[in-house]
Enzyme design. Structure first.
Site: not given
Ligand SMILES: CC(=O)SCCNC(=O)CCNC(=O)[C@H](O)C(C)(C)COP(=O)(O)OP(=O)(O)OC[C@H]1O[C@@H](n2cnc3c(N)ncnc32)[C@H](O)[C@@H]1OP(=O)(O)O
Ligand SMILES: O=C([O-])CC(=O)C(=O)O
Length: 374
Positions: A221, A254, A260, A311
């Site tokens: 997150h 990852k 998303h 991000d």
């Protein structure tokens, strides 16, 4: 174009309630706050106007904004007891733990006595978070007990001045303002949902926000902006980035800052912060981190059809502004507290305790064996 196909695990695709605050990915890539497109807001509004919008449902007039900014300005300083607590947190603590403790401790000193105080509690946290972060950072890393009050008009400028002890440039003020707008609200994301679950038990604002901070901390997150920075600063060139990322994908790692849960084609915040990152790179005088980031973006799209989320380009933008990597996710808190608090208020206004069911997959009913027979 419809949004991403949503299924099963992680509650994906299941509505968990109603909101007037935000739409995410309604047409595959859109984002609106109270009906306003985030691109429009980031170009034509300030973060304080967006905070006002989320708390009141409408953008402020000139007078309302002036009064709101004055109110926030008057709430920026920290009580001395909180400063003492922050002085005791070590330099190697996780800055999100500092934010969590700061929020929770402020709730002891200035508790929300009842829900009529919810706006006051939300505004207090919004105004105080930059000082909580910077007071701890400057004390633990530089041995300085900073003054938590500045003459900066905006929350973004206030944060930059607290962090560096000097007046920020107009460009840096503007980028920080845009960044805070982009991070302010995002429907039922994991941290906001945490806040709403907590609110649904009729708990207080400080508890709701403390829980949300803990949820935002994770690298899947809010922690992804720091994780993205840690990754891109290891790449020596755009070619090296592509080569190393190919290795990461082959090892099934990852890549932080990509993908998303809701958007299917792109994250609308990316194009905005990416443009500011490029502008900052020009001012910084060395574009290499920006060029590396662009190479990452191209590679991930070409190989996996994965796009940058909010991000990814925040990492290079913050880097160009000289912000230490460990403060990236706490800045997210300084912004998202508006969305969290607005959702807490919305949950309270039409509440039913959030208590889903589970599909049981454990043992059939059985009896306890005496311990010496197991
Ligand atoms: C502000 C924010 O919080 S934005 C999100 C920030 N988080 C990150 O950047 C962390 C990296 N990204 C991810 O972990 C994920 O994309 C999440 C957590 C954001 C979304 O998770 P999900 O909804 O479960 O992803 P989704 O269902 O789209 O994944 C589809 C496939 O793509 C893969 N995938 C998704 N994102 C990535 C990624 N960043 N790197 C590599 N593979 C990925 C998944 O592993 C999955 O593969 P599989 O089908 O072989 O298992
Ligand atoms: O919506 C999500 O799942 C995560 C996200 O982008 C955010 O909270 O800004």
């Amino acid at each position: 174009m419809t949004g991403k196909k949503l299924t099963g695990a992680g509650l994906r695709g299941q509505s968990a309630g109603e909101t007037k605050l935000c739409t995410v990915g309604k047409t595959g890539s859109g984002l609106t706050y109270c009906g306003y497109d985030v691109a429009d807001l980031s170009e034509n509004a300030t973060f304080e106007e967006v905070a006002y919008l989320l708390f009141n449902g409408e953008l402020p007039t000139v007078d309302q904004l002036a009064a709101y900014k004055a109110e926030l300005k008057s709430m920026r300083d920290l009580p001395k007891e909180l400063k003492l607590v922050l002085q005791h947190i070590p330099a190697d603590a996780h800055p999100m733990d500092v934010m969590r403790t700061g929020c929770s401790f402020l709730g002891n000193l200035e508790p929300e006595a009842d829900f009529s105080e919810q706006n006051k509690a939300a505004n207090r946290l919004l105004a105080a978070f930059p000082a909580i972060m910077c007071y701890w950072y400057r004390y633990s890393h530089e041995g300085e007990e900073i003054d938590c009050v500045t003459d900066e008009e905006s929350l973004g400028g206030h944060f930059l001045k607290l962090l560096r002890g000097e007046t920020p440039s107009e460009l840096h003020r503007r980028v920080m303002d845009v960044s805070l707008i982009l991070y302010a609200e995002h429907e039922f994301n994991a941290s906001t949902f945490t806040a709403r679950v907590c609110a649904s038990t009729l708990s207080d604002m400080f508890s709701c926000v403390t829980g949300a901070i803990g949820t935002l901390r994770g690298p899947l997150h809010g922690g992804a902006n720091e994780a993205a920075m840690d990754m891109i600063e290891k790449f020596k060139s755009p070619e090296d980035a592509k080569e190393q990322m190919a290795g990461m994908l082959a090892r099934k790692e990852k890549i932080m800052g990509f993908g998303h849960a809701i958007y299917s084609e792109s994250d609308p915040r990316n194009v905005i912060i990416k443009a500011w990152s490029e502008k900052l790179a020009g001012e910084f005088g060395d574009r290499s981190l920006y060029d590396i980031s662009v190479a990452c973006e191209e590679f991930m799209w070409d190989t996996k059809k994965l796009f940058c989320n909010a991000d990814f380009f925040h990492a290079s933008a913050y880097y160009f502004m000289g912000i230490p990597t460990k403060l990236f996710t706490p800045i997210f808190v300084c912004s998202r507290v508006t969305g969290w608090a607005a959702h807490v208020m919305e949950q309270r206004s039409n509440n039913r305790i959030i208590r889903p069911s589970a599909d049981y997959i454990g043992s059939e009913p059985r009896t306890v064996q005496p311990i010496d027979e197991r």
